[in-house]
Write an enzyme that holds these catalytic residues in place. Structure first.
Site, short mmCIF file in Angstrom:
data_model
loop_
_atom_site.label_atom_id
_atom_site.label_comp_id
_atom_site.label_asym_id
_atom_site.label_seq_id
_atom_site.Cartn_x
_atom_site.Cartn_y
_atom_site.Cartn_z
N GLU A 263 0.86 -1.19 0.00
CA GLU A 263 0.00 0.00 0.00
C GLU A 263 0.88 1.23 0.00
O GLU A 263 1.84 1.33 0.77
CB GLU A 263 -0.90 0.08 1.24
CG GLU A 263 -2.13 -0.79 1.23
CD GLU A 263 -3.00 -0.54 2.46
OE1 GLU A 263 -2.84 0.52 3.11
OE2 GLU A 263 -3.83 -1.40 2.79
N GLU A 317 -13.68 5.43 -0.76
CA GLU A 317 -14.51 4.52 0.03
C GLU A 317 -15.24 5.30 1.12
O GLU A 317 -14.65 5.72 2.11
CB GLU A 317 -13.64 3.42 0.64
CG GLU A 317 -12.93 2.56 -0.41
CD GLU A 317 -11.94 1.59 0.21
OE1 GLU A 317 -12.38 0.57 0.78
OE2 GLU A 317 -10.72 1.86 0.13
N LYS A 320 -15.32 4.49 5.25
CA LYS A 320 -14.14 4.46 6.10
C LYS A 320 -14.22 5.56 7.15
O LYS A 320 -14.56 6.71 6.83
CB LYS A 320 -12.86 4.61 5.27
CG LYS A 320 -12.64 3.47 4.28
CD LYS A 320 -11.25 3.51 3.69
CE LYS A 320 -10.22 3.09 4.72
NZ LYS A 320 -8.87 2.98 4.14
N GLU A 326 -9.36 9.90 4.76
CA GLU A 326 -9.53 8.44 4.78
C GLU A 326 -10.50 7.95 3.72
O GLU A 326 -10.42 6.81 3.27
CB GLU A 326 -10.00 7.99 6.17
CG GLU A 326 -8.96 8.13 7.26
CD GLU A 326 -7.71 7.31 6.98
OE1 GLU A 326 -7.85 6.13 6.61
OE2 GLU A 326 -6.59 7.86 7.11
#
Length: 501
Positions: A263, A317, A320, A326
């Site tokens: 990541e 997303e 999250k 985030e």
């Protein structure tokens, strides 16, 4: 017997050679912590459209495996932390998972890695002790079906697994993790599996902007940070963090384990105190990262070392928790439009149009789609003329391309300028689906639409990248020659084997 030995040896050597010649790869993480994402089938189409060849998943969702069957995309799947207890307790649990959740879709779904546990040292439930037993049981399950050489087993970790990361030569693992770290490293070394790490220079800059410059975090620094112990020069934080991990491994005498970045990335939007979270910075970080990786330049401590990297993340997303950033690491919005343009092949760094989808015998241009809305075009023009670094002076009043004074015409000029100065790739003409490629010159009167052949900026600014590619290209040619030689040898052995019979 001798011919059989030669045959087996040649096959093994050829497979190892092909793996060696592959070079560094860039993949993308496919997180699904959202309630507005497209179906896996549509995601598979998007991934293929953008030439993404490697994908990291955070579970083994059956619908996702089915969607990516026969696509050629290499998948990294996961055993989540919630499954570590049953996987570590009983071999039968790992066997059943492999039999029911993986084997029915393999090899159509091209699975190459299984990660067991996710950043377990950051997990509040303290499941670290379960990781190695679970890894061993997964490996045993793979051995039972003969897949242990084709699918590697490892576990992902945050940089928090180190107690020191600066200077890189002082890199050291946190002693509080020693009880599970040593057996895990022994497992990785024995099975030739990579140490998987999640790296985020963004957080280092956000949390300590007085000590870390933005350019250093974005691969844009012209200055060098010197490691006082080794004299090695670092121009970006990513390399420094990688080398800190290598030095930590060497300190424990694990010198053969390679590092894989599972990541890394940069958010495109953040909360009030996250001013560096912008589309421009996200594009800069990820584009520079891709170019850095595919050039096989390695790091100061490991020059020329291959390094596989996965960018986080495919989509924004919305479920999250935490700060605004985030939820905004995605390369794409849930509607599948790009958050910013990104060339996943990194070929735009080379500056040679014939390598990037433009025919060497012809030229293409990028103009605004007639289907695009006014608001979409305006947003795209604002981006291209701002963060996209396009010179839009020609579409200002009294300038050659101002007339006709309409948004579609101005957008077409801006789109094409960005397209040409970024390698004339399909991705550079995306603009969230609002740009289209044409092979007819859209120039008119005194308004001249540029071509990549007439732009020197890209080729000039990337001279070092081209130089770095020389060694990579030379290695590719050598690998191809050797592979051809061994393939001919292999065929000769096979023919000779049948003649003997």
């Amino acid at each position: 017997m001798a011919s059989r030995f030669k045959l087996a040896f040649s096959v093994c050597f050829l497979l190892q050679l092909l793996d060696f010649c592959r070079g560094s790869i860039v993949g993308v993480c496919y997180g699904r912590n959202a309630d507005d994402l497209p179906t896996p089938d549509k995601v598979a189409e998007l991934v293929k459209l953008h030439n993404i060849k490697y994908l990291r998943l955070y579970d083994s969702n059956i619908q996702v495996l089915k969607a990516f069957a026969n696509t050629g995309v290499e998948l990294m799947i996961a055993v989540p932390n919630s499954d570590l207890l049953p996987f570590s307790q009983f071999q039968s649990n790992a066997d059943s998972w492999l039999k029911n959740s993986i084997l029915p879709y393999y090899p159509a779904a091209k699975i190459t890695y299984i990660t067991v546990g996710l950043e377990v040292t950051e997990n509040p439930d303290n499941v670290s002790a379960l990781v190695v037993p679970a890894m061993k049981n997964v490996l045993t399950a793979l051995k039972k079906v003969g897949l242990h050489r084709r699918i590697k087993v490892s576990s992902t970790h945050s940089l928090g697994i180190l107690s020191r990361s600066f200077p890189p030569s002082a890199g050291a693992f946190n002693s509080s993790h020693a009880y599970f770290l040593k057996p895990m490293l022994e497992f990785l070394a024995e099975n030739q599996s990579p140490f998987m790490i999640d790296l985020y220079p963004y957080y280092a800059y956000r949390d300590s902007p007085d000590n870390v410059s933005l350019d250093y975090a974005l691969f844009e620094s012209s200055s060098e940070v010197i490691d006082p112990n080794t004299g090695l020069l670092y121009t970006n934080m990513f390399d420094a963090q990688i080398d800190a991990l290598y030095f930590a491994l060497m300190a424990l005498n694990f010198r053969t384990i390679r590092v894989m970045v599972t990541e890394t990335g940069w958010p495109s939007k953040g909360s009030l105190n996250e001013k560096a979270a912008t589309p421009d910075n996200a594009q800069t970080y990820n584009m520079n990262l891709i170019r850095h990786v595919i050039n096989d330049s390695g790091t100061p401590a490991k020059p020329g070392e291959e390094l596989d990297v996965y960018i986080f993340s495919l989509f924004n997303e919305n479920r999250k928790p935490g700060l605004e950033s985030e939820r905004n690491w995605g390369l794409f919005y849930p509607d599948q439009t790009s958050v910013y343009n990104l060339d996943f092949t990194g070929k735009a760094a080379v500056g040679i149009s014939s390598l990037n989808g433009t025919s060497s015998n012809g030229t293409t241009w990028c103009i605004a789609s007639s289907k695009a809305s006014e608001s979409e075009l305006q947003n795209a023009v604002d981006w291209a003329c701002g963060p996209g670094n396009v010179d839009c002076s020609a579409i200002q009043p009294s300038q050659p391309c101002f007339e006709p004074d309409n948004l579609a015409s101005h957008a077409s000029f801006a789109f094409n300028s960005y397209y040409q100065q970024n390698g004339a790739t399909d991705v550079a003409c995306s603009f969230g689906g609002n740009g289209i490629k044409v092979d007819k010159d859209p120039s008119y009167d005194n308004c001249i639409y540029s071509t990549s052949r007439g732009i020197n900026k890209t080729a000039t600014s990337n001279t070092p990248a081209m130089a770095n590619n020389t060694s990579s290209s030379t290695r590719s040619e050598a690998c191809a020659w050797i592979a051809s030689y061994f393939l001919m040898t292999l065929m000769s052995i096979v023919m000779h084997h049948f003649d003997d019979r």
